[in-house]
Design a protein around this motif. Structure first.
Motif: not given
Length: 288
Positions: A22-38
């Protein structure tokens, strides 16, 4: 500040665990084809061998940065803060790089240029009539606002500490005053001597039982801060009645930007000129 590199052994597991906190310093947004290689490249970079190589590069960069400051040959040559905390040379984290830039620019100006600009700044303050009164002085004459040509640097990390502390103090003051004018638990429990409060000339019995909007007894609070030799901030006092002096902060910044525009170039600085608008908005909200 630099605490933990993203590309480090064990980081993928830590990040994955943070995603469900609930107190995460990390959020992932917009996961898609361009995110997976990164994500794939990042996962591979978290190997121990890669981490050790990157850490070596960062150590070399830090050593180089410290060396640049030791190469000062102008206005700051031979400068030694001694046992005192220096807000230019003791910066860490987000304040380190801006502090290094400012130190090098001050050094390159030279002592003669610094003295000349300081004299011009004092003359401008005199001509503008920017003064203050020392009420403890029996003569009570107006004096020119003291102006330090070396800016006081407050890093983003330090500012977050100050902001959180000031919010906490003002909240505590308002809760204390609400209790004094209602249940007086702090007096009944002996935490604060009863005579110290009820016998004070500023205590107002007619306020007893009166509820204020948002429980706000202190609309404006002036918190006087000092910084110890260890770099920690400490509070001298809270001015909660009719605090003054914020205009000095605004004018000090304006004068600094006029006299040392070349010193501040390319460095992100928080605004202070919008204080009046922010104060007006806050008071209007309290008045509703």
């Amino acid at each position: 500040g630099y605490v933990t590199p993203w590309a480090a052994p064990g980081m993928p597991g830590k990040v994955f665990g943070h995603l469900f906190s609930s107190h995460t310093p990390v959020r992932l947004r917009g996961l898609g084809p361009s995110t997976l290689p990164w994500l794939w490249r990042w996962w591979r970079a978290c190997r121990l061998r890669t981490y050790q190589a990157n850490r070596l590069h960062m150590q070399r960069l830090a050593t180089y940065s410290r060396g640049r400051l030791h190469e000062l040959t102008g206005a700051l040559k031979g400068y030694d803060p001694g046992a005192y905390f220096c807000e230019v040379f003791a910066q860490k984290g987000g304040g380190l790089r801006p502090a290094q830039r400012i130190a090098l620019r001050i050094d390159q100006l030279g002592l003669d240029a610094l003295r000349a600009r300081a004299k011009d700044a004092e003359l401008e303050l005199y001509n503008l009539g920017i003064t203050f009164t020392v009420y403890s002085d029996k003569d009570a004459i107006d004096r020119i606002l003291p102006f330090d040509i070396i800016p006081r640097l407050i890093s983003p990390e330090d500012w977050r500490t100050i902001e959180a502390g000031v919010v906490q103090r003002v909240t505590a003051i308002n809760l204390f005053l609400h209790d004094v004018y209602h249940d007086q638990k702090v007096l009944k429990d002996g935490i604060v001597p009863r005579d110290l409060v009820l016998g004070n000339a500023n205590y107002r019995p007619e306020m007893q039982g009166l509820d204020l909007p948002f429980g706000t007894y202190v609309q404006i609070n002036g918190t006087d801060l000092v910084r110890g030799g260890d770099g920690r901030f400490r509070v001298l006092e809270d001015n909660a009645r009719t605090p003054s002096g914020v205009s000095y902060v605004v004018e000090n910044r304006h004068l600094m930007m006029r006299a040392f525009a070349d010193l501040m170039g390319g460095i992100g600085i928080k605004r202070v000129s919008d204080y009046g608008a922010r104060l007006h908005a806050a008071l209007c909200e309290l008045a509703q």
